[in-house]
Scaffold this active site. Structure first.
Site, PDB file in Angstrom:
ATOM      1  N   GLY A  70      -1.259   7.999  -4.038  1.00 53.66           N
ATOM      2  CA  GLY A  70       0.121   8.496  -4.027  1.00 53.66           C
ATOM      3  C   GLY A  70       1.093   7.347  -4.204  1.00 53.66           C
ATOM      4  CB  SER A  85       5.170   2.486  -3.109  1.00 54.32           C
ATOM      5  OG  SER A  85       5.648   1.679  -2.070  1.00 54.32           O
ATOM      6  CB  SER A 137       3.381   8.992  -0.786  1.00 52.43           C
ATOM      7  OG  SER A 137       2.208   8.210  -0.905  1.00 52.43           O
ATOM      8  CB  THR A 141       1.281   6.953   7.756  1.00 57.66           C
ATOM      9  OG1 THR A 141       2.286   5.952   7.573  1.00 57.66           O
ATOM     10  CG2 THR A 141       1.560   7.755   9.008  1.00 57.66           C
ATOM     11  NE  ARG A 146      -2.405  -4.815  -5.148  1.00 60.33           N
ATOM     12  CZ  ARG A 146      -2.405  -5.256  -6.403  1.00 60.33           C
ATOM     13  NH1 ARG A 146      -2.170  -6.519  -6.662  1.00 60.33           N
ATOM     14  NH2 ARG A 146      -2.650  -4.420  -7.392  1.00 60.33           N
ATOM     15  NE  ARG A 195       0.340  -1.238 -11.316  1.00 65.38           N
ATOM     16  CZ  ARG A 195       1.307  -0.918 -10.460  1.00 65.38           C
ATOM     17  NH1 ARG A 195       1.024  -0.274  -9.355  1.00 65.38           N
ATOM     18  NH2 ARG A 195       2.565  -1.225 -10.714  1.00 65.38           N
ATOM     19  CG  ASN A 252      -6.187  -3.531  -6.453  1.00 58.47           C
ATOM     20  OD1 ASN A 252      -6.831  -4.051  -5.549  1.00 58.47           O
ATOM     21  ND2 ASN A 252      -5.123  -2.770  -6.232  1.00 58.47           N
ATOM     22  CB  ILE A 270      -0.358   2.904  -5.678  1.00 58.86           C
ATOM     23  CG1 ILE A 270       0.622   2.398  -4.614  1.00 58.86           C
ATOM     24  CG2 ILE A 270       0.392   3.746  -6.719  1.00 58.86           C
ATOM     25  CD1 ILE A 270       1.756   1.547  -5.165  1.00 58.86           C
ATOM     26  CB  SER A 271      -5.528   4.396  -7.094  1.00 56.18           C
ATOM     27  OG  SER A 271      -5.305   5.285  -6.029  1.00 56.18           O
TER      28      SER A 271
HETATM   29  N1  LIG Z   1       4.995  -3.318  -8.970  1.00 52.60           N
HETATM   30  C1  LIG Z   1       4.529  -2.696  -7.892  1.00 52.60           C
HETATM   31  N2  LIG Z   1       4.160  -1.401  -7.976  1.00 52.60           N
HETATM   32  C2  LIG Z   1       3.674  -0.789  -6.865  1.00 52.60           C
HETATM   33  N3  LIG Z   1       3.518  -1.377  -5.653  1.00 52.60           N
HETATM   34  C3  LIG Z   1       3.880  -2.674  -5.531  1.00 52.60           C
HETATM   35  C4  LIG Z   1       4.403  -3.375  -6.639  1.00 52.60           C
HETATM   36  N4  LIG Z   1       4.679  -4.639  -6.217  1.00 52.60           N
HETATM   37  C5  LIG Z   1       4.346  -4.720  -4.926  1.00 52.60           C
HETATM   38  N5  LIG Z   1       3.859  -3.533  -4.502  1.00 52.60           N
HETATM   39  C6  LIG Z   1       3.330  -3.330  -3.136  1.00 52.60           C
HETATM   40  O1  LIG Z   1       1.919  -3.324  -3.278  1.00 52.60           O
HETATM   41  C7  LIG Z   1       1.352  -2.200  -2.626  1.00 52.60           C
HETATM   42  C8  LIG Z   1       0.397  -1.443  -3.579  1.00 52.60           C
HETATM   43  O2  LIG Z   1      -0.790  -2.073  -3.692  1.00 52.60           O
HETATM   44  P1  LIG Z   1      -2.007  -1.257  -4.303  1.00 52.60           P
HETATM   45  O3  LIG Z   1      -3.142  -2.225  -4.350  1.00 52.60           O
HETATM   46  O4  LIG Z   1      -2.197  -0.015  -3.529  1.00 52.60           O
HETATM   47  O5  LIG Z   1      -1.518  -0.899  -5.786  1.00 52.60           O
HETATM   48  S1  LIG Z   1      -2.377  -0.394  -7.018  1.00 52.60           S
HETATM   49  O6  LIG Z   1      -3.287   0.641  -6.511  1.00 52.60           O
HETATM   50  O7  LIG Z   1      -3.112  -1.520  -7.576  1.00 52.60           O
HETATM   51  O8  LIG Z   1      -1.402   0.140  -7.985  1.00 52.60           O
HETATM   52  C9  LIG Z   1       2.476  -1.243  -2.333  1.00 52.60           C
HETATM   53  O9  LIG Z   1       2.172  -0.791  -1.030  1.00 52.60           O
HETATM   54  P2  LIG Z   1       2.429   0.722  -0.547  1.00 52.60           P
HETATM   55  O10 LIG Z   1       3.914   0.811  -0.430  1.00 52.60           O
HETATM   56  O11 LIG Z   1       1.750   0.757   0.789  1.00 52.60           O
HETATM   57  O12 LIG Z   1       1.845   1.684  -1.515  1.00 52.60           O
HETATM   58  C10 LIG Z   1       3.730  -2.049  -2.461  1.00 52.60           C
HETATM   59  O13 LIG Z   1       4.190  -2.400  -1.193  1.00 52.60           O
HETATM   60  N1  LIG Z   2       3.999  12.289   7.613  1.00 48.45           N
HETATM   61  C1  LIG Z   2       5.050  11.495   7.757  1.00 48.45           C
HETATM   62  N2  LIG Z   2       6.201  11.937   8.277  1.00 48.45           N
HETATM   63  C2  LIG Z   2       7.259  11.109   8.422  1.00 48.45           C
HETATM   64  N3  LIG Z   2       7.270   9.812   8.072  1.00 48.45           N
HETATM   65  C3  LIG Z   2       6.158   9.319   7.539  1.00 48.45           C
HETATM   66  C4  LIG Z   2       4.995  10.118   7.358  1.00 48.45           C
HETATM   67  N4  LIG Z   2       4.038   9.359   6.800  1.00 48.45           N
HETATM   68  C5  LIG Z   2       4.577   8.132   6.654  1.00 48.45           C
HETATM   69  N5  LIG Z   2       5.844   8.102   7.090  1.00 48.45           N
HETATM   70  C6  LIG Z   2       6.738   6.933   7.077  1.00 48.45           C
HETATM   71  O1  LIG Z   2       6.960   6.640   5.695  1.00 48.45           O
HETATM   72  C7  LIG Z   2       6.933   5.239   5.494  1.00 48.45           C
HETATM   73  C8  LIG Z   2       5.873   4.902   4.440  1.00 48.45           C
HETATM   74  O2  LIG Z   2       4.604   5.193   4.989  1.00 48.45           O
HETATM   75  P1  LIG Z   2       3.324   4.365   4.563  1.00 48.45           P
HETATM   76  O3  LIG Z   2       2.182   4.951   5.293  1.00 48.45           O
HETATM   77  O4  LIG Z   2       3.577   2.906   4.729  1.00 48.45           O
HETATM   78  O5  LIG Z   2       3.241   4.735   3.013  1.00 48.45           O
HETATM   79  P2  LIG Z   2       2.393   4.069   1.842  1.00 48.45           P
HETATM   80  O6  LIG Z   2       1.200   3.432   2.471  1.00 48.45           O
HETATM   81  O7  LIG Z   2       2.060   5.202   0.947  1.00 48.45           O
HETATM   82  O8  LIG Z   2       3.312   3.085   1.204  1.00 48.45           O
HETATM   83  C9  LIG Z   2       6.684   4.592   6.837  1.00 48.45           C
HETATM   84  O9  LIG Z   2       7.925   4.196   7.379  1.00 48.45           O
HETATM   85  C10 LIG Z   2       6.082   5.714   7.658  1.00 48.45           C
HETATM   86  O10 LIG Z   2       6.387   5.585   9.029  1.00 48.45           O
END
Ligand SMILES: Nc1ncnc2c1ncn2[C@@H]1O[C@H](COP(=O)(O)OS(=O)(=O)O)[C@@H](OP(=O)(O)O)[C@H]1O
Ligand SMILES: Nc1ncnc2c1ncn2[C@@H]1O[C@H](COP(=O)(O)OP(=O)(O)O)[C@@H](O)[C@H]1O
Length: 269
Positions: A99, A101, A103, A107, A132, A146, A149, A172-173
């Site tokens: 999903g 970033s 989403s 959590t 990472r 990616r 990764n 994110i994949s």
């Molecule tokens: N350009 C760009 N696009 C998306 N995300 C970015 C980018 N740069 C840094 N980040 C941070 O890196 C986290 C995603 O790492 P992933 O290894 O899950 O990404 S991927 O699956 O290879 O696309 C992602 O973490 P999450 O927010 O937890 O999803 C971001 O915090």
């Molecule tokens: N089900 C949920 N309801 C409300 N807030 C949430 C929920 N899941 C995550 N959050 C909040 O959303 C933000 C992003 O969550 P996170 O788990 O870091 O997302 P991701 O790993 O996809 O980037 C965090 O601040 C988290 O506390």
């Protein structure tokens, strides 16, 4: 002697069982030695364990070339996945959470791991951000990095599943092809794809790391959902959605996945 902490639902081996296991191991060693000397009844485990004249490794080695690795041999171990699964009382599998970033992937991964742990199940979380920091620290966010990764995490997740562990991967994949390649590494039912289907506006409003803001300002290039694509799963096992304009709580999201695992027999060997 160090003592292992075993969750309450896992059976503890009694001294009698441990003694019997030792006896079986001794019997295997004897059969192995007999096989190495040319005795014993052929067929079965001793053929795999023995490295003597009857060993298939020495008689008929089948060498392979895989990628850039040449002349390599697959070694089998007598203790396999099903033995480990029986020990743990569960089926090893990969729960792959994908999903945007923000989403809620991390959590959900943590909430699910907690729910399963308290029920006596062994899990391990592979989180994109965390990996990472080490294994994937050499990779950027351009599409080929990616892909690499996801490939590495898919391979590691496969090993965890083979160990009998419920492996929860949260990345994110964004590209369907990369996720499908991970699915193809495992028998079909061992890969459970969970799509956190939250609208971009919600993820962007959360923006816990301030990255969407930077991406909108053009300070991060190629950010998923802004100027890099996210391809949703088409045939995933589980979709988590908003209901009546509300996102399910972390516990409710975890319960949805937990029910799937329960109903499909993953929580028993
Ligand atoms: N350009 C760009 N696009 C998306 N995300 C970015 C980018 N740069 C840094 N980040 C941070 O890196 C986290 C995603 O790492 P992933 O290894 O899950 O990404 S991927 O699956 O290879 O696309 C992602 O973490 P999450 O927010 O937890 O999803 C971001 O915090
Ligand atoms: N089900 C949920 N309801 C409300 N807030 C949430 C929920 N899941 C995550 N959050 C909040 O959303 C933000 C992003 O969550 P996170 O788990 O870091 O997302 P991701 O790993 O996809 O980037 C965090 O601040 C988290 O506390």
């Amino acid at each position: 002697m160090a003592s292992l902490s075993v969750p309450p639902t896992l059976p503890r081996a009694s001294p009698a069982v441990v003694g019997a296991a030792r006896g079986r191991r001794a019997a295997v060693r004897v059969r192995t030695a007999a096989a190495a000397l040319g005795g014993g009844g052929g067929g079965g485990m001793e053929q795999h364990l023995g490295d003597g004249p009857r060993s298939p490794v020495k008689e008929n080695p089948v060498m392979s070339n895989v990628g850039k690795s040449t002349n390599i041999l697959w070694h089998n171990c007598p203790i396999g996945q099903s033995d480990r699964q029986k020990l743990l009382g569960q089926k090893g599998c990969v729960v792959w959470i994908t999903g945007l970033s923000g989403s809620g992937k991390s959590t959900l991964a943590c909430a699910l791991s907690r729910e399963l742990h308290y029920r006596g199940h062994l899990t391990y979380v592979l989180d994109g951000d965390n990996l990472r920091h080490g294994l994937n620290r050499d990779l950027s966010f351009k599409s080929e990095d990616r892909a690499e990764n996801i490939r590495r995490v898919g391979e590691v997740a496969k090993l965890f599943a083979d160990a009998g562990i419920i492996c929860i991967a949260s990345l994110i994949s964004p590209y369907r092809r990369d996720r499908d390649a991970c699915r193809a590494l495992l028998p079909d039912s061992k890969f459970i794809e969970v799509f956190l289907d939250l609208p971009l506006q919600i993820c962007e409003a959360r923006d816990p790391k301030g990255l969407y803001k930077l991406a909108r300002a053009g300070k991060i290039k190629g950010f998923t959902g802004i100027d890099d694509p996210y391809e949703p799963p088409v045939n995933g096992e589980i979709v988590i959605k908003m209901k009546d304009g509300e996102c399910p709580s972390p516990k409710a999201m975890a319960k949805q996945v937990l029910c799937y695992l329960e109903e499909n027999g993953y929580l028993q060997a």
